[in-house]
Design a protein around this motif. Sequence first.
Motif, short mmCIF file in Angstrom:
data_model
loop_
_atom_site.label_atom_id
_atom_site.label_comp_id
_atom_site.label_asym_id
_atom_site.label_seq_id
_atom_site.Cartn_x
_atom_site.Cartn_y
_atom_site.Cartn_z
N ARG A 39 0.72 -1.45 -0.33
CA ARG A 39 -0.20 0.46 -0.22
C ARG A 39 1.20 1.30 0.14
NH1 ARG A 39 -3.06 -0.16 4.49
NH2 ARG A 39 -1.75 -1.45 5.70
N LEU A 40 2.08 1.24 -0.56
CA LEU A 40 2.89 2.26 -0.57
C LEU A 40 2.94 3.20 -1.70
CD1 LEU A 40 6.33 0.68 0.74
CD2 LEU A 40 3.98 1.84 2.45
N GLY A 41 2.21 2.41 -2.72
CA GLY A 41 1.66 4.04 -3.60
C GLY A 41 2.41 3.13 -4.87
N GLY A 42 2.24 3.47 -6.66
CA GLY A 42 3.48 2.55 -7.34
C GLY A 42 2.50 3.88 -8.14
N MET A 43 1.55 3.09 -9.38
CA MET A 43 1.21 4.23 -10.23
C MET A 43 0.36 4.79 -9.82
SD MET A 43 0.29 2.53 -14.33
CE MET A 43 -1.03 1.87 -13.57
N GLY A 44 -0.60 4.16 -9.08
CA GLY A 44 -1.39 4.94 -7.85
C GLY A 44 -1.02 5.43 -6.54
#
Length: 519
Positions: A39-44
């Motif tokens: 849940r650390l982010g990526g594309m979102g």
Amino acid sequence: MRWRWLSLLALLLAAPAAAQPDGAALYAQHCAACHGGERLGGMGPALLPENMGRLRPAQAATVIAQGRAATRMPGFADQLSPPEIEALAAHIFRPAPANLRWDAAEIEASRQVLAPPERLPARPVFDADPLNLFLVVETGDHHVTVLDGDRFAPIHRFPTRPALHGGPKFSPDGRFTYLMSRDGWVTKYDIHGLQPVAEVRVGINSRNLALSSDGRFVAVANYLPRSLVLLDAGDLSVKRVIPAVALRGGATSRVSAVYDARPRRSFVVAMKDIPEIWEVSYDDNAPPVFTGLVHNYEKGMVEGLAASQGLFALRRIAVEEPLDDFMFDPAYRHLLGSAREGKTVVVNLTVGRPVAEVPLEGLPHLGSGITWTQDGRRLLATPNLRRPEVSVIDMADWKVAARIPTDGPGFFLRSHERTPYAWTDSMMGGPGARDTIQVIDKRSLEVVRRLRPAPGRTAAHVEFTRDGRYALVSVWEDDGAVVVYDAESLAEVTRLPMRKPSGKYNVFNKITLSEGTSH
Ligand code: DHE
């Protein structure tokens, strides 16, 4: 017969209850590809409680079901049942993993140089005054518009990381800008070449960034992890990660904000949870820190007086309560900070201790404060997030000189050396107030005009052209606009459609530290 009924009842009682949807499994299946396994982010964006802002679980469930307009977030209502959506919403509000790490190694691994120095053009690739440009941050669809401040025409529009926050900062010559997203991404952008130069993720949840006045370092305040990160402003490589730990007792703190203090050659840092203000020097030859004790992170120990010197020497100023929002006087000798319960405190940075209290009620938004001189008096004015007023303080004795009633609590306040007016919004007020910009005469300290750029729609955030002749106001809506006013006649000159233009920043006013704008 009776036995048959009894055994049926027994069977029913023994049947397992309908299984609860497994939020973690649903997350892994539907969300992890864009928002990252942890849940650390990526594309979102990152999906941790700290990153949700004001979003509540019920609203998050609506976003999961229906998606988010103008982003790549699709709706899942046709794939997931309402209980599954609820389980997912609950899952993303679970605390961050206990073993979360985002240290120098993780930061460095995220870094990308997109345009090395030899690929940068020698001169601007457009025909406009490069110092009278505005960067307009459009949070509606996560873009920045580069606006020609003479012709009021867009030169370029580029995508940004989602949810930029705080003002972009500019290199001393105005060529480069540094942008930060709430997800911790820092982007260095070449304004003359209209291209990104480098990018790095410094945290999971970040607050704002500051650029040293010599253009050498970027400092970023993080909530998650609790740290201050110092980067090389050239290629965004990590210079130092300083965990935010109190001098005594080892309590950690979220870092609320970091500001450059040009004459002091230092960054001044606001802490959310500990009663300390930090000052981190970027002077290679910083003299020993004489005030207070210092924590030498390199040696991992607390040292006595005068123990820290040179680049990144850390000085701590003890205050009674955390001061997490503040502004400086023009000489950077004092800072004015707001504590909880509405107490506003003046701290003398030279002697390193609080020297006065200012009787302001509500929640002054000192980060948006400005100063000017009137009849030989240096005045400081701040909007108030909770009260419908702009408070004016005489900086000679720190007494309240005036309370200017406004239509509602406001967020931003702006002026310019060459205008007699200061402009403020009432965006924290009710529907009848949010659409109004109030023009205050700095001489009489009265509201002299109310402007409604788009009746019924939120109006906020003003910035002037470099000569102070025009004021640009945001209609703060997804199908919003930047409305240009003549700063003297207060007549509308033109309007440009924009996607929720949250803020706009004039290169010249920023690099010259105009007294009417934020720094
Ligand atoms: Fe901001 C600047 C803190 C919510 C839009 N905001 C700042 C700064 C701080 C701050 C410390 C100065 C940093 C800088 O420019 O370097 N903001 C906070 C909060 O603590 C608060 C109240 C809660 C939070 O969630 O962080 C908060 N801010 C908001 C919003 O909800 C706003 C209106 C919409 C958004 O985009 O998040 C918002 N903040 C802004 C803007 C600036 C800003 C546009 C830059 C102002 C400027 O002109 O310099």
